[in-house]
Design a protein around this motif. Structure first.
Motif, PDB file in Angstrom:
ATOM      1  N   VAL A  87     -33.942 -37.130  49.732  1.00  0.00           N
ATOM      2  CA  VAL A  87     -34.071 -35.687  49.585  1.00  0.00           C
ATOM      3  C   VAL A  87     -32.976 -35.059  50.423  1.00  0.00           C
ATOM      4  N   HIS A  88     -32.450 -33.949  49.922  1.00  0.00           N
ATOM      5  CA  HIS A  88     -31.412 -33.290  50.711  1.00  0.00           C
ATOM      6  C   HIS A  88     -31.464 -31.793  50.455  1.00  0.00           C
ATOM      7  N   CYS A  89     -30.793 -31.068  51.326  1.00  0.00           N
ATOM      8  CA  CYS A  89     -30.898 -29.616  51.307  1.00  0.00           C
ATOM      9  C   CYS A  89     -29.512 -29.012  51.458  1.00  0.00           C
ATOM     10  N   GLY A 125     -38.722 -30.662  46.209  1.00  0.00           N
ATOM     11  CA  GLY A 125     -39.599 -29.497  46.158  1.00  0.00           C
ATOM     12  C   GLY A 125     -40.358 -29.280  47.456  1.00  0.00           C
ATOM     13  N   ASP A 126     -40.501 -30.351  48.268  1.00  0.00           N
ATOM     14  CA  ASP A 126     -41.089 -30.161  49.603  1.00  0.00           C
ATOM     15  C   ASP A 126     -40.150 -29.267  50.416  1.00  0.00           C
ATOM     16  N   SER A 127     -40.680 -28.761  51.532  1.00  0.00           N
ATOM     17  CA  SER A 127     -39.849 -27.877  52.349  1.00  0.00           C
ATOM     18  C   SER A 127     -38.905 -28.671  53.229  1.00  0.00           C
ATOM     19  N   LEU A 133     -36.220 -24.344  53.029  1.00  0.00           N
ATOM     20  CA  LEU A 133     -35.966 -24.223  51.583  1.00  0.00           C
ATOM     21  C   LEU A 133     -36.449 -25.474  50.862  1.00  0.00           C
ATOM     22  N   PRO A 134     -36.704 -25.380  49.557  1.00  0.00           N
ATOM     23  CA  PRO A 134     -37.144 -26.585  48.841  1.00  0.00           C
ATOM     24  C   PRO A 134     -36.055 -27.659  48.815  1.00  0.00           C
ATOM     25  N   LEU A 135     -36.454 -28.901  49.041  1.00  0.00           N
ATOM     26  CA  LEU A 135     -35.504 -30.015  49.044  1.00  0.00           C
ATOM     27  C   LEU A 135     -35.153 -30.436  47.631  1.00  0.00           C
ATOM     28  N   ALA A 145     -45.035 -31.029  52.686  1.00  0.00           N
ATOM     29  CA  ALA A 145     -45.487 -30.771  51.313  1.00  0.00           C
ATOM     30  C   ALA A 145     -45.952 -29.317  51.205  1.00  0.00           C
ATOM     31  N   ARG A 146     -46.057 -28.821  49.966  1.00  0.00           N
ATOM     32  CA  ARG A 146     -46.552 -27.464  49.801  1.00  0.00           C
ATOM     33  C   ARG A 146     -47.784 -27.469  48.895  1.00  0.00           C
ATOM     34  N   PRO A 147     -48.912 -27.865  49.463  1.00  0.00           N
ATOM     35  CA  PRO A 147     -50.131 -27.873  48.649  1.00  0.00           C
ATOM     36  C   PRO A 147     -50.511 -26.446  48.256  1.00  0.00           C
ATOM     37  N   THR A 148     -51.138 -26.312  47.121  1.00  0.00           N
ATOM     38  CA  THR A 148     -51.593 -24.992  46.663  1.00  0.00           C
ATOM     39  C   THR A 148     -53.116 -24.921  46.807  1.00  0.00           C
TER      40      THR A 148
END
Lengths: 586, 586
Positions: free
Chosen positions: A229-231, A392-394, A400-402, A246-249
């Motif tokens: 993963v990269h940003c 999509g993780d932070s 920002l999303p990875l 992670a970005r759980p809803t």
């Protein structure tokens, strides 16, 4: 077999190019290195390097050697045969498993074929490197290594016998270790750049080598085995090793409610049943730690538990068998935090801390809870980083999303600390006369693997396109007629002139059709082709073609020579001058 | 660990010199390479090359590489792991015996660690090298090899893991094979010379490799394992392989006489009993050939039967056991040609053909014959070359007595013929469209062994004296004061200037006594030492010392620089210029 000049001749070079794709070659580097006559398979995961392949290998080795020498590392050479005793001392004779190739000599003494050399060098040093005055010290070797991969594939990317540069450093204190680690890291960036690799240094896990601080240099490629993963901010990590944010809803319901979920056994089925995203569910996994304690872990439904992280959090983590689960009264398809056995230690992914209401199993076959309230309906004992990172993780640096990518690990740097020196009793006398174990670092570059990574990044439908510093030769002169008294002599003269300028030149002096020569030149991937034909030559011109761009143009012979001479005179470090042909020809 | 210039610094180099002789090092090269901090033992017959040892190894490799490239051989790299199947095909999986190191992978597939690569390369070529148009072809590699010596000793001279250059050539006809064989032989002579070796090309036996025409390059040294004979006329041979022209002497008595020889069981006892030289007696040996036939061999009493020659003459030759001898009615201590069993095939050394009367056993315990007449009292079925040559035997070229010497085999060239290509079905299509097996040659240079041979020839009581082309550096600058503002800066400046001239320079910038630095410089063996001291420096001078001669003299700093610059400009091939320092400084 004469070689009066140092020009290579296609009529003499052993380059058995293949027209057809070999059957079992799945990825570009494997397929093209075979087709370009650079490697041949000797056994599963074991390759022979033919002349052009060996030339590329030597180029990669020399880049690595130069960068190691530049930071003061000293080249040595250790044997491939390593006595088993040393590996017993470090504990790795057993830990390493079946990837370690083992044999006994005629007297029955056990040896392994080194996949790495921490033990051997630590043992060599412990008897002789005795004083802080001799520290720090960094040694390296470029050598054949062995690892009995269970499923060798992808040619040079995952082979059983391969070439590595491995370096080891010895220090009196952490500051000194950090300094060498930083020097090595900087050298590794230069090495990747000089090889023409698009790469990312990424946070990594230290795996079997041990130690804590480590970074992998990943060549970005679809064929890569590693998920990254990269940003945009510069952060990058191996998905296995990075910090998972992670970005759980949240699936919000007013109170905890037990609902019948017949035939629901997986997260996908649960999300579908409730018509909510998987990220709104919570996944449970039960296991035992090294001491046999029951541990239940919770992670966002759209994420996977990472084995290494789980083991680190719980002190070992082995998933329960179906029988064990039954014995504890746990239900595979419907575990949850409400109503767990008393003795269960509950560890949850840190990102679930922000989720007040969970969609989870009800610890009852065929039932789940929605709206289970954290801190009211159930409690969590510990929060930890448990998941493999997903696109999509932070980003842990900027939020920002990875983005996701795949990478080939071409090199890695480690701070080993005193893992090996302590286990093997390798100590030095410090300034106060105290015996202390060395601090150590180790630093690897996959030489043959880098060669494959370069091809993965530099190829097209016609073949390989070698970056200049690692190409088997810089220029291929292609006379369209051979044996006449106009075109061929002019091509030979030009080849000799280019060679005198310091370029590595090959001339395709085979009596083959132009089409065959063009196809081979593109397949092999010489960075520059100079085509000498009758018509253009009669106007004092030749055609040049850059392999990387495919650009062709006619150029005056004199202008070609003078231009190259000028560029070469002005190229500061010729090996580094990737854009040399660019400057001149575009 | 900074390395701003390419000057090596003794303060940073890892060179763990030893003051004492290591206990188990019997010969000079083993002892001195250990003491000079160039190698360390990892296991029995398995060594690690430390930085200076690795530098010498690289120099030797480069000399070999240059000479191989110069004759058009192409560098490749084959794996160390070789599938057992290939060795079954050639028949060597069994023939090679316990020296072949074997292992199985995790799936149970058998491999060996290559001691040589005939099988592997022949198998690679048989599928692809198909036409006479691609022939001849010569390929080489510089690579680690494995041989499980039963008694590894003498350091790098007889080790179990070692570095070899091995080359293989493929041909359509004998003329082409002979041409490449001659090219290789010439290259091998140049290689030996460039390494500074006093050597002899000698007639050799092809042993396990197979083939018939072969020559060994022997470095003359007392520590060598091979016995040689050589002659002023230029002839030289491995004593095992050369044509034996022994000079038996005749003990003349008027007629055959049987004499009682109580307690005489050996040639020495027989000669002493009769008071005649051993060369006047005849030694008998009984054995069975491959078909079980009884064979009795006779050789001059002062010579040894050579097993290989015996086997070649008889079609295999295995000495009889005591039981077998008894069964045939033979007496161990008194065998002779008179009254042998009917079925015995009698083969005698050709040099006995000129001896009309023999002193031999009487085939009766406690009795011998003197004056047994060849052609009257007994007959010989066949005459053959059966003995290992000895000093004093006649030179087969000129007849003068041969001299003996010991040698280290540093390299060997072979004409293999079609031994491997036929066994392994490696064929090509000739000009007439016929499939024929390749003719092959193979050519080896012991790289690590050459390094040891060089030390055997270039050492004295103080240490090693490296020939210039293989020295770990050319010049060692020794400031007698370190850290002051006069001597040390001048030494650094001089080192930088010498380095700019193209010399490889090391500076001994350690804060050690002069005696320690001198002892280490002599032990390590830098070809030239430049000693910078306060007194001579104040007169603008430094002292230079040539390691090889021990000659020292003061020289003006400016003269040193200018002299070296001039010499270097005029040295045609710097690496070859063994006498460079000689020209300048003597």
């Amino acid at each position: 077999m004469t070689n009066a000049t140092n020009i290579m001749r296609m009529s003499e070079l052993y380059v058995p190019t293949l027209k057809e794709d070999p059957a079992d070659a799945e990825i570009a580097s494997h397929r093209l290195l075979l087709r370009a006559g650079m490697i041949r398979k000797t056994a599963s995961g074991v390759y022979t390097f033919l002349p052009l392949g060996k030339r590329v290998l030597a180029k990669v080795e020399n880049i690595v050697r130069e960068e190691m020498d530049a930071i003061g590392a000293q080249e040595i050479m250790m044997p491939a045969l390593q006595p088993a005793e040393l590996w017993y001392e470090s504990g790795r004779w057993n830990d390493y498993g079946p990837e370690l190739m083992r044999l006994a000599d005629r007297h029955g003494h056990e040896f392994c074929l080194g996949p790495t050399h921490e033990e051997l060098l630590t043992a060599t040093m412990r008897n002789e490197l005795r004083s802080y005055k001799e520290l720090p010290l960094a040694l390296y070797q470029i050598q054949v290594k062995f690892r009995d991969e269970i499923r060798p594939r992808f040619g040079l990317l995952r082979s059983r016998e391969f070439i590595m540069k491995d370096a080891y450093s010895f220090h009196a204190d952490q500051e000194s270790l950090q300094k060498t680690y930083d020097d090595m890291s900087a050298a590794y960036e230069r090495i990747c750049k000089r090889m023409g690799l698009d790469f990312r240094p990424v946070e990594a896990d230290s795996g079997q080598i041990g130690g804590s601080v480590t970074c992998e240099y990943m060549a970005l490629a679809e064929a890569g085995e590693a998920e990254l993963v990269h940003c945009a901010c510069g952060y990058a990590a191996n998905a296995e090793a990075g910090d998972c944010l992670a970005r759980p809803t949240v699936y919000d319901v007013s109170k905890m409610e037990k609902i019948a979920t017949p035939d629901v056994h997986t997260i996908a089925e649960l999300a579908a049943f409730l018509d909510i995203p998987e990220s709104s569910t919570v996944k449970a996994l039960s296991g035992k730690n090294a001491e046999g304690q029951l541990v239940v872990m919770f992670v966002p439904g759209d994420h996977d538990l990472n084995e290494l992280k789980a083991a680190r959090a719980a002190g070992g983590f082995e998933l329960l068998t179906d029988e064990d689960m039954e014995a504890f009264g746990l239900h595979k398809g419907s575990m949850g935090p409400v109503g767990l056995p008393q003795e269960a230690r509950v560890i949850a992914a840190r990102s679930l801390q922000a989720v007040p209401k969970w969609v989870v199993g009800a610890n009852e076959e065929g039932f789940h809870y929605v709206g289970a309230r954290l801190g009211e309906d159930f409690d969590v004992d510990e929060w930890a980083d448990l998941c493999t990172v997903q696109p999509g993780d932070s980003c842990p640096e900027c939020g920002l999303p990875l983005e996701g990518a795949r990478g080939i690990e071409v090199s890695q740097v480690f701070q080993l600390g005193d893992k090996y020196s302590r286990a093997m009793g390798a100590t030095f006398m410090d300034e106060d006369g105290e015996e202390r174990p060395f601090l150590m670092g180790c630093y690897g570059v996959g030489i043959s693997r880098s060669m494959a990574a370069i091809v993965e990044q530099h190829n097209d439908e016609n073949g390989i396109s070698w970056p200049l510093p690692v190409a088997p030769a810089h220029v291929c002169v292609v006379p369209l007629v051979v044996g006449d008294d106009f075109v061929h002599p002019a091509a030979e003269k030009l080849a000799a002139e280019l060679s005198k300028l310091g370029l590595e030149v090959v001339i395709d002096d085979r009596k083959e059709r132009a089409g065959v020569k063009f196809a081979d030149a593109d397949l092999i991937g010489w960075p520059l082709q100079v085509i000498v034909g009758k018509r253009s030559l009669s106007e004092g011109k030749v055609e040049i073609k850059r392999r990387s761009t495919g650009a062709r143009r006619d150029i005056d012979l004199v202008a070609l020579r003078d231009g190259l001479a000028f560029t070469l005179r002005n190229a500061k470090t010729w090996g580094n001058e990737l854009s040399l042909f660019g400057q001149l020809f575009e």
